[in-house]
Scaffold this motif. Structure first.
Motif, short mmCIF file in Angstrom:
data_model
loop_
_atom_site.label_atom_id
_atom_site.label_comp_id
_atom_site.label_asym_id
_atom_site.label_seq_id
_atom_site.Cartn_x
_atom_site.Cartn_y
_atom_site.Cartn_z
N TYR A 18 11.22 43.82 56.00
CA TYR A 18 12.45 44.74 56.10
C TYR A 18 11.70 46.16 56.43
N ASP A 19 12.45 46.87 57.56
CA ASP A 19 12.07 48.38 57.78
C ASP A 19 12.20 49.19 56.54
N SER B 97 11.22 35.19 47.98
CA SER B 97 11.87 36.39 48.65
C SER B 97 10.85 37.52 48.95
N LYS C 161 16.60 56.58 52.88
CA LYS C 161 17.97 56.21 52.16
C LYS C 161 18.67 57.54 52.41
N LYS D 100 14.30 52.23 55.55
CA LYS D 100 15.04 53.10 56.28
C LYS D 100 15.04 54.43 55.22
N MET E 155 9.89 37.36 52.60
CA MET E 155 11.12 37.89 53.45
C MET E 155 11.25 39.46 53.40
N ARG E 156 11.05 39.97 52.19
CA ARG E 156 11.27 41.19 51.91
C ARG E 156 10.25 42.24 52.79
#
Lengths: 796, 56
Positions: B43-44, B36, B48, B46, B39-40
């Motif tokens: 990610y952008d 993981s 929150k 964002k 893959m993590r």
């Protein structure tokens, strides 16, 4: 005939499934079902549509949504049992979610705090398919979290059984040992370099170097190699000469000799060889210990049964732990729920699907007062029943507690331990003989030669051939969706002589049943009417029929719909009276042994019937033919004899085919087979669970990795089952590869031993011989498996 | 040749640092899940707060 088939397939934006004839459109995206659309809406509401940008169609299709599935999480006792940690402000829970499969899943599940602000952090472990959530119990509760995950089609698998997993501790110790052994090995070798190259440096320096090496070797001896000593001692205590004994002797000889040489300043010792040996052996153990962490091989019935059930107490319904149910309790079981214990039906009628328990392919209709066994799944409306036996004593549980399950594994000694039984005495004998010889010739050399023999004979390469070959084989099989519980299963497969098949779900496919129409030809309108009527009912046969006729329009006017449980359905479709159901209901006399029959009448006139037959997996007959060349086969089916003729034509003559086998019968049958020859059982359901466990090797067939499989040694995906002959052939070849590795390492040992007996082993030769023999055996193992799988046209 | 002593001490110290880092990484469960994190990282992040305010 089929004008209504859509020309180009529409793919569901959420799950990637074919949308069939009527996709649902929403925001310019097509969806195959309402469930997928709901998930999309939920995501877009929360501004989480990025989910669809990492992978195409990342979602999971939710086959049937069950309302209140996690109702039992309202029960405090259950929640307390499941939580890893709990305080007023913080609770931790670990869910096992088998449907995690891609990077989008990770992204979404780690952002679920945006749905529920009570969730503090969520973190995925992808390889174990686990989701850890920290939440604030004063702001949210476990049930709403589980419901949320379920709505997003990430169905958490909750069972009290799954909680005990303690394997993580052991893994980190092995990682540490390998790391430390590698570190010491590298540095000791570096310090020994001047020695290898014959560079002359001041003896003073050499002295320092050897002392540093000695320091570095201490953790190798006392920490990294401890498991070999422990195992060797354990073996000795049981009067077994296992492979760890010669390894332990070798390590001790190496260390003792090095210690003597360094302290007496007569040489630089063999510490590099010793740490290399430990390093390679640990890697071998690590490779052998690798398993599929995302899969569960040891499920018991407990993980199949619900945790809690609705208990009816007058007007009140409370969710109660299944284990606390008592005789005479009134319980309510809803659609798709499993009956947790033997009970008497109190509602008028119930439709019970026993396919997973008994292997019967068609659900039964039960009437008030009849006995319902644990494990049946209720279809349709909720029913009430009275408990007659507590969970621990019900029919299926009894099977699990069967005496034959205790000490099932008679611990077959592994190949390497069998060889070691002869290897160790021979090495000791050679050491003794050469010791006696040198005591006559030159007594000053006795110690030197004897220790050399013990050093060289250390079966490092021998101990590496098996784990690496088995691991490479297991990985290749894993690429083809055949998952082994561990490498020891391969050694068991070598001995299998008989293969026993279950029928329903194993050699037949669960989902694709063949529907045949027998009667006068139907026109377009009639087919459309039949489909409309069939879509009204949730009876599995109706569902099958509706699926079969899915290309026909169902937008008909259905009025006056009546369903008579266990008999059939009737209605006015576009003004015409249609009756469908069992032959007696419609008024048709037909032989029902060929499969399930749905008779149809139109305006009181019987026009024919649909015959729904189970269909066998494609490629089944060639698989059976190939397997029959090496194995004896048998079939144990829980279903009725309807398929006897078709089955006996598939299998070679004289194959034992038994029908109407209860789980208990299957277990007994396997027991009697097992007394003659080693048997592999291939099955899929709880009804095979006993047989799977009792058989020498149990192989369970699953339609997808996330679905339930009973305890077994191997899990194979359904569509890969027919490749079994190839898989078994690879397994058998792997044995030859291991023997090849043994031969190679014996050659090394013969060369090394003759040098040692003659008294020529120097640290340099030892330092070269040891790693080379290990590396070449590892290379032979892995390349050998690759070569064989290439020849069998399997990807490796 | 005295330099050799220093070199060896330096090399051993550096190697030891790496060993300690390795032990730390194993102990802090960095080898628990090797899939993981890979893959993590894609990610952008964002902000929150902006999404949260949109919801409410």
């Amino acid at each position: 005939m089929s004008q209504n088939i859509t020309q180009n397939k529409t793919i569901c934006y959420h799950c990637g499934e074919d949308c069939q004839s009527e996709p649902l459109w929403h925001n310019d995206h097509a969806f195959c079902c309402f469930g997928c659309q709901t998930v999309f809406e939920l995501l877009s509401e929360n501004d989480l549509c990025e989910y669809y940008s990492f992978e195409k169609n990342p979602g999971n299709q939710l086959s049937h949504f069950i309302k209140d599935k996690y109702l039992f999480l309202d029960n405090e006792e259950v929640v307390d049992h499941l939580l890893d940690f709990k305080s007023d402000q913080l609770a931790k829970i670990t869910f096992s979610i088998p449907s995690i499969h891609c990077s989008s899943c990770i992204w979404l599940l780690e952002n679920i705090s945006r749905f529920d602000h009570g969730i503090i952090v969520s973190k995925i472990n992808f390889s174990k398919k686990k989701l850890t959530i920290d939440y604030n119990p004063s702001k949210t509760n476990l049930r709403s979290i589980a419901d949320l995950l379920y709505q997003l089609s990430y169905e958490p698998e909750i069972s009290l059984d799954a909680k005990n997993s303690t394997s993580t501790q052991k893994n980190t110790t092995r990682d540490l040992k390998i790391g430390i052994a590698g570190f010491c090995f590298g540095n000791i070798m570096l310090l020994a370099f001047p020695d290898y190259l014959g560079i002359e440096i001041d003896s003073e320096f050499i002295q320092y170097f050897t002392y540093i090496s000695l320091g570095l070797s201490i953790p190798v001896l006392f920490y990294c190699s401890s498991e070999f000593f422990i195992s060797a001692l354990g073996g000795l205590r049981k009067r077994l000469l296992n492979i760890d004994l010669p390894i332990a002797i070798g390590i001790m000889a190496l260390y003792g000799r090095s210690l003597y040489e360094i302290i007496s300043a007569t040489g630089s010792g063999y510490l590099d060889s010793m740490s290399a040996l430990v390093f390679f052996l640990l890697i071998g153990r690590w490779v052998q210990g690798k398993t599929y962490e995302g899969l569960t091989f040891d499920r018991s019935f407990k993980s199949y049964f619900p945790l809690a059930i609705q208990k009816v107490d007058g007007e009140n319904k409370t969710s109660t732990l299944v284990s606390l149910l008592e005789v005479n309790d009134l319980i309510e079981v809803r659609n798709e729920e499993i009956v947790p214990c033997d009970a008497i039906l109190m509602s008028k009628e119930a439709l019970v699907d026993y396919s997973f328990v008994s292997g019967e392919s068609i659900p039964n209709t039960m009437h008030e007062g009849s006995k319902i066994y644990a494990g049946g799944k209720i279809k349709g409306s909720a029913v009430q029943m009275t408990v007659i036996k507590p969970v621990s004593q019900s029919y299926l549980t009894q099977l699990w507690n069967h005496s034959s399950f205790e000490n099932t594994d008679p611990a077959t000694p592994s190949l390497i331990d069998q060889i070691s039984r002869y290897f160790t005495p021979i090495v000791l004998l050679i050491a003794l003989v050469s010791g006696i010889y040198w005591s006559v010739v030159d007594s000053s050399k006795i110690l030197f030669v004897v220790s050399s023999v013990l050093i060289v004979a250390c079966p490092c390469a021998l101990a590496l051939a098996t784990p690496f070959t088995l691991n490479a084989t297991m990985n290749t099989l894993g690429l083809h969706k055949m998952y082994l519980k561990g490498t020891h299963v391969i050694e068991k497969l070598w001995q299998v002589r008989k293969i026993v098949f279950d029928k329903t779900g194993t050699i037949t496919t669960g989902s694709n049943q063949k529907v045949e129409w027998i009667g006068r030809e139907l026109n377009e309108e009639e087919k459309s009417s039949i489909r409309s009527l069939a879509s009204q009912s949730v009876h599995p046969l109706s569902l099958q029929l509706a699926k079969h006729l899915k290309n026909y329009n169902r937008a008909n006017d259905v009025t006056d719909y009546k369903e008579e449980k266990g008999k059939g359905i009737s209605a006015l479709v576009n003004g015409k009276g249609i009756k469908m159901g069992s032959p007696s209901f419609v008024g048709l006399s037909v032989d029902t042994s060929g499969g399930a029959v749905i008779a149809v009448s139109l305006d009181q006139e019987v026009i024919g019937h649909f015959l729904i037959r189970t269909s066998y997996r494609t490629g089944l007959s060639s698989m059976i033919e190939q397997l029959s060349q090496t194995f004896v086969m048998a079939v144990l089916s829980g279903d009725n004899e309807a398929e006897r003729d078709r089955l006996s034509s598939l299998f070679p003559q004289g194959t034992q085919i038994s029908f109407n086998q209860s789980p208990e019968n299957k277990l007994r049958a396997i027991e009697s087979f097992e007394s003659e020859q080693k048997t592999m059982m291939i099955g899929d359901g709880l009804n095979d669970a006993g047989a799977l466990k009792r058989s020498f090797v149990g192989l369970s067939v699953a339609e997808n990795v996330a679905s339930f499989t009973p305890a077994s040694d191997i899990i194979v995906l359904g569509d890969q089952l027919t490749q079994l002959p190839k898989f078994l052939s690879l397994v058998n070849q792997s044995r030859k590869i291991i023997w090849g590795g043994f031969v190679l390492s014996f050659l090394y040992n013969i060369v090394g031993l003759s040098l040692a007996v003659a008294g020529y082993i120097t640290p340099v030769i030892a330092a070269i011989l040891m790693p080379i023999s290990s590396i070449s055996v590892v290379a032979l193992s892995t390349l050998g498996v690759k070569f064989v799988s290439h020849r069998l046209k399997l990807k490796a | 040749m005295k330099i050799l002593v220093i070199l060896i001490v330096v090399s051993l110290v550096i190697a030891l640092v790496f060993l300690i880092l390795f032990i730390w990484s194993v102990k802090s469960d960095q080898y628990e899940d090797t899939d993981s994190p890979a893959m993590r990282i894609l990610y952008d992040d964002k902000p929150k707060s902006s999404t949260a305010s949109k919801n409410k």
